[in-house]
Scaffold this active site. Structure first.
Site, PDB file in Angstrom:
ATOM      1  N   HIS A  56       0.845  -1.193   0.000  1.00  0.00           N
ATOM      2  CA  HIS A  56       0.000   0.000   0.000  1.00  0.00           C
ATOM      3  C   HIS A  56       0.882   1.246   0.000  1.00  0.00           C
ATOM      4  O   HIS A  56       2.018   1.224   0.489  1.00  0.00           O
ATOM      5  CB  HIS A  56      -0.890   0.018   1.240  1.00  0.00           C
ATOM      6  CG  HIS A  56      -1.966  -1.008   1.218  1.00  0.00           C
ATOM      7  ND1 HIS A  56      -3.058  -0.955   2.052  1.00  0.00           N
ATOM      8  CD2 HIS A  56      -2.128  -2.138   0.471  1.00  0.00           C
ATOM      9  CE1 HIS A  56      -3.852  -1.983   1.823  1.00  0.00           C
ATOM     10  NE2 HIS A  56      -3.301  -2.727   0.876  1.00  0.00           N
ATOM     11  N   GLU A  58       0.912   4.030   1.758  1.00  0.00           N
ATOM     12  CA  GLU A  58       1.396   4.506   3.054  1.00  0.00           C
ATOM     13  C   GLU A  58       2.547   3.644   3.559  1.00  0.00           C
ATOM     14  O   GLU A  58       3.567   4.145   4.033  1.00  0.00           O
ATOM     15  CB  GLU A  58       0.293   4.465   4.127  1.00  0.00           C
ATOM     16  CG  GLU A  58      -0.989   5.109   3.745  1.00  0.00           C
ATOM     17  CD  GLU A  58      -1.984   4.134   3.124  1.00  0.00           C
ATOM     18  OE1 GLU A  58      -1.688   3.537   2.069  1.00  0.00           O
ATOM     19  OE2 GLU A  58      -3.069   3.972   3.694  1.00  0.00           O
ATOM     20  N   CYS A  87      -6.073   2.021   5.737  1.00  0.00           N
ATOM     21  CA  CYS A  87      -6.777   0.815   6.175  1.00  0.00           C
ATOM     22  C   CYS A  87      -6.225   0.397   7.543  1.00  0.00           C
ATOM     23  O   CYS A  87      -5.302   1.017   8.077  1.00  0.00           O
ATOM     24  CB  CYS A  87      -6.563  -0.305   5.154  1.00  0.00           C
ATOM     25  SG  CYS A  87      -4.858  -0.923   5.117  1.00  0.00           S
ATOM     26  N   CYS A  90      -2.388  -0.399   7.513  1.00  0.00           N
ATOM     27  CA  CYS A  90      -1.551   0.800   7.439  1.00  0.00           C
ATOM     28  C   CYS A  90      -1.665   1.641   8.704  1.00  0.00           C
ATOM     29  O   CYS A  90      -0.669   2.192   9.174  1.00  0.00           O
ATOM     30  CB  CYS A  90      -1.892   1.608   6.196  1.00  0.00           C
ATOM     31  SG  CYS A  90      -1.421   0.742   4.675  1.00  0.00           S
TER      32      CYS A  90
END
Length: 159
Positions: A56, A58, A87, A90
Site C-alpha cells: 500500500h 502509506e 486501512c 496501514c
C-alpha cells in the site's frame, strides 16, 4: 513534527503518485512522508504489480522514509500525507512507526481505519496516537479514485 501547519503541496505530491499508480492499473493512492518540511519518503499503491497485498502507498512511503530521521529508527516527528484514509494494516503500521501526524485527503467509507469504519490510529489501548487531520484536498483525492473505478466499470473489470 510540523506543528499545525498543513502544506497542500505535499498532498499534491501524493496525488501525483496516486495518478502514477492509476496509469499502471493500480488503485490510485499516493503517500509522502515529511520531516522538517522536506519529503523523505514516497509511495504509491503497487499491490498488483508486485503481487504483494501489503504494498500500500502509506506502507511503502513509510518504509522509504525509515532511517532518514537522524537518531531515530522510527518516524517520530514525521507527517504522513496520504490521498485516501489508511486501512487497518496501514493504521497499525503508522502507530508502530510512531508517525506524528497523518494528513488524509479523502475518507474511505469501506475500509478506513482512522475514523470512518474504525479508528485504529486513536484506539485508547495503544501506546501511540498520531494526530489525524482529515479532508485536505478531498475533491481532488476522491476524484482520482472515482475516475479510476468508473474506467474500471466501463471496461468491465472488477477489483
Amino acid at each position: 513534527m510540523n506543528g499545525e501547519h498543513i502544506e497542500p503541496a505535499f498532498m499534491e505530491e501524493a496525488l501525483k503518485l496516486a495518478r502514477e499508480a492509476a496509469a499502471e492499473g493500480e488503485v490510485p493512492v499516493g503517500a509522502v512522508v515529511v520531516y522538517e518540511d522536506r519529503i523523505i519518503g514516497r509511495g504509491r499503491n503497487f499491490t498488483d504489480g508486485s503481487g504483494d497485498p501489503t504494498a500500500h502507498a502509506e506502507f511503502l512511503a513509510m518504509k522509504d522514509a525509515l532511517g532518514k530521521v537522524p537518531g531515530v529508527f522510527r518516524l517520530t516527528g514525521c507527517d504522513l500525507y496520504v490521498t485516501l484514509e489508511p486501512c487497518a494494516m496501514c493504521a497499525g503500521a503508522i502507530v508502530h512507526m510512531r508517525v506524528g501526524r497523518v494528513i488524509i485527503g479523502a475518507p474511505d467509507p469501506k475500509t478506513g481505519a482512522c475514523g470512518s469504519v474504525m479508528n485504529v490510529a486513536e484506539h485508547p489501548a495503544l501506546n501511540h496516537h498520531p494526530q489525524i487531520v482529515r479532508d485536505v484536498l478531498p475533491e481532488e483525492c476522491g476524484g482520482v479514485l472515482r475516475s479510476f473505478f468508473r474506467r474500471m466499470r466501463e471496461r468491465g473489470r472488477r477489483r
